[in-house]
Design an enzyme around this catalytic site. Structure first.
Site, mmCIF file in Angstrom:
data_model
loop_
_atom_site.group_PDB
_atom_site.id
_atom_site.type_symbol
_atom_site.label_atom_id
_atom_site.label_comp_id
_atom_site.label_asym_id
_atom_site.label_seq_id
_atom_site.Cartn_x
_atom_site.Cartn_y
_atom_site.Cartn_z
ATOM 1 N N GLU A 9 0.804 -1.217 0.000
ATOM 2 C CA GLU A 9 0.000 0.000 0.000
ATOM 3 C C GLU A 9 0.838 1.270 0.000
ATOM 4 O O GLU A 9 0.449 2.276 -0.569
ATOM 5 C CB GLU A 9 -0.936 0.000 1.208
ATOM 6 N N ASP A 82 -2.286 -4.622 3.459
ATOM 7 C CA ASP A 82 -2.393 -4.923 4.893
ATOM 8 C C ASP A 82 -3.367 -6.061 5.185
ATOM 9 O O ASP A 82 -4.329 -6.282 4.463
ATOM 10 C CB ASP A 82 -2.879 -3.683 5.654
ATOM 11 N N ASP A 84 -6.020 -6.488 6.958
ATOM 12 C CA ASP A 84 -7.251 -6.100 7.640
ATOM 13 C C ASP A 84 -8.315 -5.939 6.563
ATOM 14 O O ASP A 84 -8.068 -6.192 5.385
ATOM 15 C CB ASP A 84 -7.059 -4.832 8.484
ATOM 16 N N GLU A 86 -9.773 -3.387 5.109
ATOM 17 C CA GLU A 86 -9.495 -2.474 4.003
ATOM 18 C C GLU A 86 -8.388 -3.032 3.115
ATOM 19 O O GLU A 86 -8.463 -2.937 1.884
ATOM 20 C CB GLU A 86 -9.119 -1.091 4.535
ATOM 21 N N TYR A 285 5.380 2.330 10.718
ATOM 22 C CA TYR A 285 4.167 2.955 10.201
ATOM 23 C C TYR A 285 3.360 3.666 11.287
ATOM 24 O O TYR A 285 3.185 3.147 12.381
ATOM 25 C CB TYR A 285 3.312 1.876 9.537
ATOM 26 N N ARG A 287 0.120 4.851 11.200
ATOM 27 C CA ARG A 287 -1.328 4.653 11.329
ATOM 28 C C ARG A 287 -1.584 3.215 11.744
ATOM 29 O O ARG A 287 -1.640 2.311 10.928
ATOM 30 C CB ARG A 287 -2.022 4.990 10.013
ATOM 31 N N HIS A 330 -0.649 -3.703 11.695
ATOM 32 C CA HIS A 330 0.730 -3.212 11.786
ATOM 33 C C HIS A 330 1.271 -3.388 13.192
ATOM 34 O O HIS A 330 0.557 -3.755 14.105
ATOM 35 C CB HIS A 330 0.795 -1.725 11.430
#
Length: 788
Positions: A9, A82, A84, A86, A285, A287, A330
């Site tokens: 991403e 990632d 998850d 999303e 990361y 976020r 993450h």
DNA sequence: CAGTGAGCGAGCTTCCGCTTGACTT
């Protein structure tokens, strides 16, 4: 050409991973989602199983084209977004848009960017989890339906351009309700007793407090009178060992809170600085909702702690995430290399890095060992005892580097060191003080404490906390503001040298700095939505739908069924509200005008909150806008009457009238056709002619200096001096002048060249000319017919 | 760019989450 294409991403992540994987792999970034629902109302076919119409986002067409080209040249595509909801959806959209085939596509996931983690991921590929993708589609579609059906209700019933949504509307509600709590708070008081003693023959002060509080001044006084002439003997000493543990390493939310408390950064600032540190490779990361640390990180911290502080300070461990809805794709936010105690380009980045370094290191350090001592001091005549508390640190542990901040500033730390005391010892009294203490309302939210609350409710995600806070301010629902506070008297009674003195002191109450206040429109919208859409505004709404998304993710429920279950009753409410709800304007009767006897009301008008003398039919009705900081809910009749004193004649200057009033941009002075803002430190009701002239002259001078150059070839073309230096203005269009340009020597041809090079004027509001408005209108008309 | 306080006709606004630049009057 490498045979393997890996897509992640984030471009910074791509760079790191490419190093780990070697020459057979090329690693590219999708820059987040590449596809989203189409813009308009027809993006979801509600009648047809909520079929979504996805389009490649305009700013992603280039990326998609590049990825398509690379796919053709590769034998295997590894989708590594990632792990998850999303992230899974990003992989699926990539699969669809890039036209990938199952046999040469692999889905891999990792939670940390370390070589072993990546290698392990490559060895354990899987397929795209369509259930998880469906959960994301449900999330996306629900948010669109809520946002795009509620907002138009507000346009119709409250004001155009307003917005509502699952996250933002609840965020505003929190602030509105807190404000009401503050305004409705009835301050009560108690008398608090504190004392100062010394040990015989020593000067070190021992502070003590009575745990009981007195309701009235009389009770406080009678205690003090009894204390006068009492002796003060120690009747008990209790020594308790205790421990303190370090806080978990940072998540996005805790980083924002701590950077706000310790460095005073607004959440957007924190995220911007963290992004820079991340891109420079200094931190992981930024976020994330996870407090997890990789094994590499834990050993890295361990080595650094042992080296810098000694083995006894090391205590490797991992933390578990407590916040609801955490998806843990993450690691926690931590330094990439613990041996770097400092990093960053400028002072602000360096301070944020140090905060992250300390917090992460501290999380792997030993507990602090404390010893707490509580001493009871008997007040002989009153038959009550005061308590003196002392705390000593036996072993500092993590406190050597870091202590978490607190939101509540007046949570006093009385962890002082006590001298050696023994049971039965009699102390000398320095003084006893009774102070009137008023209760305080719950504190207003700061940006960071609002994020904390949203996270507790499971509302919003690490990537959206900062944007949500900015949205609710941009929409005018919430205002970040300061308040000066007002003085308040409080009583004290002091016993010193055998004499008792009562005294009235003054404290400042209600001062606020950078707190979130609801605006009138924010309050009105919250009330309107709460009345008509109770379930959406419920603090538990997100948690409830999240539970259903989880069922979809586990394959227990189809996303279409889930959305249908939500949408049917919701849409009925929308229709009903559109058809029946009254237009909301927050009208309130404030009082009557003593001069005319007419009613004074407040409401929200086209240009914001106003007060009005006389009703709508009254031919002589008068209006006045509310001032900054005033709200319809709290404005008093006196304040309202004051507002009608504007515009106010101050005097005259150069034979022109000078008046003061409040306009759209706040208080101003008018002199002929010149408008000049009144600076914040001056009052529009008080300002005199001398000060007014100063402001006018300053404004006239600025105006005169503004024009640097004009051109006879084109009278709409000027070079002007602006806030950021000189710029070119041609009619309503503005152009930047390249740096290092000697402005005074620019010729007409030079200027035209700059304009040429800049291309068409940047699209401002005025440039919103649609090339084919008719076609669009037709499409809309058609859609309306269909609905009927 | 400022003093107003409507709304039939015309068109526009708006959501949440993933990512970075481009750009600022």
């Amino acid at each position: 050409m490498p045979k393997n294409l890996v897509i992640v991403e984030s471009p910074a992540k791509a760079k790191t991973i490419e190093k780990f994987l070697g020459k057979d792999y090329i690693v590219k970034s999708s820059f987040g989602h590449i596809r989203d629902l189409d813009k308009g109302d027809e993006a979801i076919d509600v009648k047809n199983g909520f079929k979504p119409n996805y389009i490649v986002s305009p700013d992603k067409t280039k990326i998609v084209a590049e990825l398509k080209k690379l796919v053709k040249e590769s034998e295997m595509v590894w989708l590594a977004s990632d792990e998850d909801r999303e992230g899974e959806a990003i992989s699926w959209h990539l699969f669809e848009v890039l036209g990938l085939k199952e046999e040469n596509t692999k889905r891999i996931v990792f939670h940390e960017i370390t070589k072993p983690a990546i290698e392990k991921a490559i060895l354990n590929p899987r397929k795209i989890d369509k259930d998880l993708v469906d959960a994301q589609q449900a999330r996306r579609i629900l948010d669109r339906l809520v946002g795009f059906e509620l907002s138009p209700v507000l346009w119709r019933k409250v004001k155009p351009s307003l917005s509502a949504g699952r996250v933002q509307s609840v965020a505003v509600r929190l602030i509105v309700e807190r404000e009401r709590e503050v305004n409705n708070h009835n301050s009560t008081f108690e008398f608090r007793i504190t004392a100062e003693f010394t040990k015989k023959g020593e000067s070190k002060i021992i502070k003590a407090e009575l745990s009981e509080r007195f309701k009235t001044e009389k009770e406080a006084l009678s205690f003090i009178e009894l204390a006068n002439g009492s002796n003060f003997q120690i009747t008990n000493i209790e020594v308790k060992p205790s421990q303190r543990k370090a806080a978990a390493p940072f998540t996005t939310s805790t980083l924002q809170q701590e950077a706000s408390r310790k460095l005073g950064y607004p959440v957007a600032k924190t995220m911007l600085l963290a992004q820079k540190l991340y891109e420079a490779g200094h931190i992981t990361y930024m976020r994330t909702d996870s407090v997890n640390l990789s094994q590499t990180a834990i050993s890295g911290a361990e080595a650094e702690i042992k080296k810098a502080y000694g083995t006894q300070y090391s205590m490797p461990r991992n933390y578990t995430t407590k916040s609801p809805g955490a998806q843990e794709a993450h690691e926690a936010i931590r330094p990439t290399y613990f041996e770097n105690h400092t990093a960053g380009e400028d002072a602000q980045e360096i301070r944020l890095y140090e905060l992250i370094w300390k917090r992460s290191i501290a999380s792997q350090m030993a507990n602090a060992e404390l010893e707490r001592t509580i001493v009871d001091i008997n007040v002989s005549k009153a038959n009550k005892h005061l308590k003196a508390e002392g705390e000593i640190i036996k072993f500092d542990g993590f406190l050597k580097v870091y202590l978490e901040g607190k939101d509540d500033e007046d949570d006093e730390e009385n962890s002082t060191l006590l001298p050696h005391l023994s049971n039965g010892e009699v102390l000398d009294l320095g003084q006893i003080l009774a102070e009137q203490k008023f209760s305080r309302a719950a504190p207003r939210y700061t940006e960071a404490s609002l994020v904390k609350k949203l996270e507790e409710l499971g509302i919003g995600r690490p990537s959206t906390y900062a944007p949500t806070i900015s949205t609710i301010q941009k929409r005018g629902y919430v205002l970040k503001d300061n308040r000066e506070g007002t003085p308040r008297n409080f009583q004290t009674i002091l016993l010193k040298n055998n004499t008792i003195k009562a005294h009235t002191a003054t404290e400042n109450v209600g001062a606020e700095k950078s707190k979130l206040f609801p605006t009138d429109i924010g309050t009105l919208v919250t009330d309107f939505l709460s009345e008509h859409f109770k379930n959406i505004m419920d603090y538990g709404f997100t948690a409830a739908v999240e539970k259903e998304f989880d069922e979809v993710a586990q394959g227990l429920k189809s996303w279409v069924k889930m959305i249908e279950g939500f949408y049917k009753p919701f849409h009925i409410e929308v229709d009903k509200t559109m058809a029946t709800a009254e237009r909301a304007n927050a009208e309130r009767v404030i009082g009557t005008d003593p001069e005319t006897g007419k009613q004074i009301t407040g409401r929200i008008g086209r240009y914001g909150p106003l007060v009005q003398i006389g009703d709508a039919e009254d031919e002589n009705k008068k209006f006045a806008s509310l001032r900054a900081g005033q709200t319809l809910e709290t404005i008093t009749i006196e304040q309202a009457l004051e507002l009608f004193k504007l515009p106010r004649l101050i005097g005259s200057y150069k034979e022109e009238k000078v008046t003061a009033a409040i306009g759209r941009f706040g208080p101003y002075i008018k002199f002929g056709s010149v408008f000049a803002s009144i600076p914040k430190d001056k009052d529009v009701f008080e300002i005199g002619i001398v000060e007014a002239i100063e402001i006018i002259d300053a404004k006239l001078q600025a105006e005169a200096e503004k024009l640097i150059k004009s051109f006879k070839e084109d009278d709409t073309l000027e070079i002007l001096k602006g806030r950021w230096g000189p710029y070119i203005a041609q009619g309503k269009a503005f152009y930047k002048i390249p740096k290092e340009t000697e402005v005074s020597t620019l010729t007409y041809a030079d200027v035209m060249a700059i304009i040429e090079k800049a291309g068409p004027a940047p699209a401002r509001k005025a440039a919103a000319k649609n090339p084919a408005p008719k076609a669009k209108a037709k499409a809309k008309a058609k859609a309306k017919v269909k609905k009927k």
